[in-house]
Design a protein around this motif. Structure first.
Motif, PDB file in Angstrom:
ATOM      1  N   VAL A  68       0.732  -0.977  -0.029  1.00 58.10           N
ATOM      2  CA  VAL A  68      -0.157   0.020  -0.088  1.00 58.10           C
ATOM      3  C   VAL A  68       1.026   1.291  -0.017  1.00 58.10           C
ATOM      4  O   VAL A  68       0.621   2.208  -0.655  1.00 58.10           O
ATOM      5  CB  VAL A  68      -0.900  -0.142   1.134  1.00 58.10           C
ATOM      6  CG1 VAL A  68      -1.617   1.462   1.485  1.00 58.10           C
ATOM      7  CG2 VAL A  68      -2.189  -1.066   1.066  1.00 58.10           C
ATOM      8  N   SER A  73      -1.639   2.935  -3.184  1.00 59.20           N
ATOM      9  CA  SER A  73      -3.216   2.362  -3.378  1.00 59.20           C
ATOM     10  C   SER A  73      -4.208   2.428  -2.127  1.00 59.20           C
ATOM     11  O   SER A  73      -3.752   2.677  -0.867  1.00 59.20           O
ATOM     12  CB  SER A  73      -3.079   0.835  -3.775  1.00 59.20           C
ATOM     13  OG  SER A  73      -2.368   0.374  -2.637  1.00 59.20           O
ATOM     14  N   ALA A  74      -5.250   2.432  -2.428  1.00 56.26           N
ATOM     15  CA  ALA A  74      -6.468   2.505  -1.232  1.00 56.26           C
ATOM     16  C   ALA A  74      -6.355   1.258  -0.641  1.00 56.26           C
ATOM     17  O   ALA A  74      -6.365   0.253  -1.312  1.00 56.26           O
ATOM     18  CB  ALA A  74      -7.700   2.960  -2.054  1.00 56.26           C
ATOM     19  N   VAL A  75      -6.652   1.403   0.673  1.00 59.70           N
ATOM     20  CA  VAL A  75      -6.869   0.291   1.332  1.00 59.70           C
ATOM     21  C   VAL A  75      -8.575  -0.225   1.505  1.00 59.70           C
ATOM     22  O   VAL A  75      -9.151   0.905   1.561  1.00 59.70           O
ATOM     23  CB  VAL A  75      -6.540   0.411   2.936  1.00 59.70           C
ATOM     24  CG1 VAL A  75      -6.946  -0.672   3.898  1.00 59.70           C
ATOM     25  CG2 VAL A  75      -5.050   0.522   2.956  1.00 59.70           C
ATOM     26  N   ARG A  76      -9.047  -1.256   1.255  1.00 52.11           N
ATOM     27  CA  ARG A  76     -10.199  -1.650   1.218  1.00 52.11           C
ATOM     28  C   ARG A  76     -10.605  -2.379   2.234  1.00 52.11           C
ATOM     29  O   ARG A  76      -9.641  -3.246   2.668  1.00 52.11           O
ATOM     30  CB  ARG A  76     -10.574  -2.260  -0.168  1.00 52.11           C
ATOM     31  CG  ARG A  76     -10.098  -1.219  -1.525  1.00 52.11           C
ATOM     32  CD  ARG A  76     -10.746  -1.819  -2.727  1.00 52.11           C
ATOM     33  NE  ARG A  76      -9.911  -1.386  -3.972  1.00 52.11           N
ATOM     34  CZ  ARG A  76     -10.424  -1.418  -5.111  1.00 52.11           C
ATOM     35  NH1 ARG A  76     -11.351  -2.265  -5.422  1.00 52.11           N
ATOM     36  NH2 ARG A  76      -9.727  -0.775  -6.205  1.00 52.11           N
ATOM     37  N   ARG A  91      -8.594  -6.142   5.810  1.00 58.40           N
ATOM     38  CA  ARG A  91      -8.208  -5.208   4.840  1.00 58.40           C
ATOM     39  C   ARG A  91      -7.596  -5.870   3.647  1.00 58.40           C
ATOM     40  O   ARG A  91      -7.236  -7.064   3.780  1.00 58.40           O
ATOM     41  CB  ARG A  91      -7.215  -4.217   5.237  1.00 58.40           C
ATOM     42  CG  ARG A  91      -7.591  -3.528   6.525  1.00 58.40           C
ATOM     43  CD  ARG A  91      -6.391  -2.470   7.057  1.00 58.40           C
ATOM     44  NE  ARG A  91      -5.223  -3.425   7.236  1.00 58.40           N
ATOM     45  CZ  ARG A  91      -4.110  -3.026   7.058  1.00 58.40           C
ATOM     46  NH1 ARG A  91      -3.820  -1.516   6.801  1.00 58.40           N
ATOM     47  NH2 ARG A  91      -2.886  -3.765   7.468  1.00 58.40           N
ATOM     48  N   TRP A  92      -7.883  -5.213   2.413  1.00 59.78           N
ATOM     49  CA  TRP A  92      -7.001  -5.663   1.255  1.00 59.78           C
ATOM     50  C   TRP A  92      -6.870  -4.558   0.328  1.00 59.78           C
ATOM     51  O   TRP A  92      -7.089  -3.433   0.604  1.00 59.78           O
ATOM     52  CB  TRP A  92      -7.910  -6.823   0.735  1.00 59.78           C
ATOM     53  CG  TRP A  92      -9.286  -6.393   0.169  1.00 59.78           C
ATOM     54  CD1 TRP A  92     -10.233  -6.433   1.000  1.00 59.78           C
ATOM     55  CD2 TRP A  92      -9.866  -6.043  -1.013  1.00 59.78           C
ATOM     56  NE1 TRP A  92     -11.290  -6.110   0.495  1.00 59.78           N
ATOM     57  CE2 TRP A  92     -11.211  -5.784  -0.816  1.00 59.78           C
ATOM     58  CE3 TRP A  92      -9.494  -5.880  -2.332  1.00 59.78           C
ATOM     59  CZ2 TRP A  92     -12.011  -5.301  -2.031  1.00 59.78           C
ATOM     60  CZ3 TRP A  92     -10.247  -5.685  -3.550  1.00 59.78           C
ATOM     61  CH2 TRP A  92     -11.588  -5.335  -3.229  1.00 59.78           C
ATOM     62  N   THR A  93      -6.322  -4.852  -0.760  1.00 58.69           N
ATOM     63  CA  THR A  93      -5.932  -3.782  -1.773  1.00 58.69           C
ATOM     64  C   THR A  93      -5.738  -4.324  -3.109  1.00 58.69           C
ATOM     65  O   THR A  93      -5.482  -5.516  -3.412  1.00 58.69           O
ATOM     66  CB  THR A  93      -4.879  -3.036  -1.290  1.00 58.69           C
ATOM     67  OG1 THR A  93      -4.721  -1.511  -2.006  1.00 58.69           O
ATOM     68  CG2 THR A  93      -3.317  -3.879  -1.456  1.00 58.69           C
ATOM     69  N   SER A  95      -3.380  -3.356  -6.974  1.00 56.78           N
ATOM     70  CA  SER A  95      -2.537  -2.491  -7.644  1.00 56.78           C
ATOM     71  C   SER A  95      -3.049  -1.248  -8.453  1.00 56.78           C
ATOM     72  O   SER A  95      -4.239  -1.228  -8.774  1.00 56.78           O
ATOM     73  CB  SER A  95      -1.525  -3.293  -8.449  1.00 56.78           C
ATOM     74  OG  SER A  95      -2.566  -3.900  -9.420  1.00 56.78           O
TER      75      SER A  95
END
Length: 404
Positions: A68, A73-76, A91-93, A95
């Motif tokens: 990240v 990148s945005a953390v989802r 959490r996941w992200t 690229s």
């Protein structure tokens, strides 16, 4: 440290390029914070330097944060369950190009998530990580990178598969329980409900061990005791994983019994390699590729990496090892220097691993309580000293790099 500005700056092409690629100092600084401290030191000693900072990880806990930070990148997040089935959020992200989705197993299925309860080595599962993987697939990625490490379970990856829609059935067609206990009863795998994109994407598993799935060096024997398993439970889990491996081979024609690295994270690679065709790769090298380290090394004059403890494990697939391997095959072949909380590897073994030198941030005999608050300052000071040394031996003699 505040770098001064040179009166007559060099053109970019003539400015020495320093690449910073550290791991986290666990419990003290994350990889990005380590890189910032190192950068301050480098620029204090060489204000004219070009500095590239890349937060690194070995594929285990902290890899998501490192990616990240490097990708910006945005953390989802997704609602899921922890290793013992309680609701949680993971959490996941993705690229920046939207092609790679990153799942960190410890986010949903890690030991820290269940540290408030007695460990449940037979029942803990990776099902929650399967939920995260499903969310990543829904995002339309072409590749899923699963970062293994910190697992609370020994379920052979069965939980991830069930989270993706598979069902494990006993001999009478009933769904078996989650965890290693369920593997001991599993007689069939129903893949009819598997996520429709699960077999369309590329799966890559970041591992930092080479342990097989089974036996005295396998997932149960080596890692299950860390997850609360006693001797009897270790034997049970090894038998359950053997049954699981046999079932996978019968259902998919893929043999995972002796697959190097299949013992990682409670055997997760076994299930994902057999059912999804997942590839096992050294975590540090995989992360290095994802953050663009090989390209950054192409004209580097110096590389500084770091981690909390530099020891024999560091040169067996950890970040320092991965950085050194990539530097050795880069066009510039820059020297690699390690800055660590403690240095336990002898100099001869350090150089044999392709690392020019390793330095501790400890200024002398000092206790951790005193050192930890000063870690960032000491990182900067050591980085400045290393940079000064390289200027004397290379930059001031007209060279752009030093080769070991």
């Amino acid at each position: 440290m505040t770098p001064s500005t040179p009166a007559d700056p060099l053109p970019p092409a003539e400015r020495p390029h320093v690449v910073l690629a550290p791991d986290a100092f666990k419990g003290t600084l994350d990889a990005t914070e380590v890189a910032v401290a190192l950068r301050d030191g480098v620029l204090a000693a060489a204000p004219e330097a070009r500095v590239t900072s890349l937060a690194m990880a070995d594929g285990g806990e902290g890899t998501l944060d490192a990616l990240v930070a490097s990708w910006q990148s945005a953390v989802r997040t997704v609602e899921t369950v922890d290793a013992i089935g309680r609701p949680t959020v993971a959490r996941w992200t993705v690229s920046p190009d939207g092609l790679i989705g990153v799942v960190e197993l410890a986010e949903a299925s890690g030991l820290p998530r269940v540290s408030d309860e007695p460990l449940q080595p037979l029942h803990a599962s990776t099902r929650g990580t399967g939920d995260v993987a499903a969310a990543v697939l829904d995002a339309g990625v072409h590749e899923v990178l699963v970062c293994l490490g910190g697992s609370a379970s020994t379920d052979g990856g069965a939980g991830i598969l069930t989270g993706l829609g598979a069902r494990l059935l006993d001999g009478e067609g009933r769904v078996v329980p989650d965890g290693g206990e369920g593997l001991a009863r599993a007689a069939a795998i129903d893949l009819s409900g598997l996520h429709p994109r699960a077999r369309e994407v590329r799966w890559r598993l970041a591992v930092d061990v080479t342990n097989p799935l089974l036996g005295e060096h396998g997932a149960a024997a080596v890692f299950a005791p860390q997850k609360g398993a006693g001797p009897g439970e270790v034997a049970f889990l090894d038998e359950a994983l053997t049954r699981w491996a046999n079932l996978l081979e019968r259902e998919t024609a893929v043999r995972v019994h002796e697959l190097p690295g299949a013992g990682a994270a409670g055997g997760v690679p076994a299930g994902l390699a057999a059912v999804l065709g997942a590839a096992l790769e050294p975590g540090a090298l995989l992360v290095a590729e994802a953050v663009g380290l090989p390209a950054a090394l192409s004209d580097a004059a110096l590389v500084i990496t770091g981690e909390g403890s530099f020891d024999s494990q560091s040169v067996r697939g950890k970040v320092a090892d991965g950085v050194a391997r990539l530097a050795a095959v880069s066009p510039a072949r820059p020297p690699v220097v390690v800055v660590a909380g403690q240095v336990l590897l002898p100099a001869e073994q350090t150089r044999a691993a392709g690392i020019a030198a390793a330095f501790s941030v400890a200024p002398g005999p000092v206790d951790l309580e005193h050192l930890i608050p000063r870690t960032a300052t000491r990182l900067s000071e050591v980085a400045a000293s290393v940079t000064n040394l390289l200027q004397v031996t290379a930059w001031r003699s007209g060279g752009s790099s030093v080769r070991t």
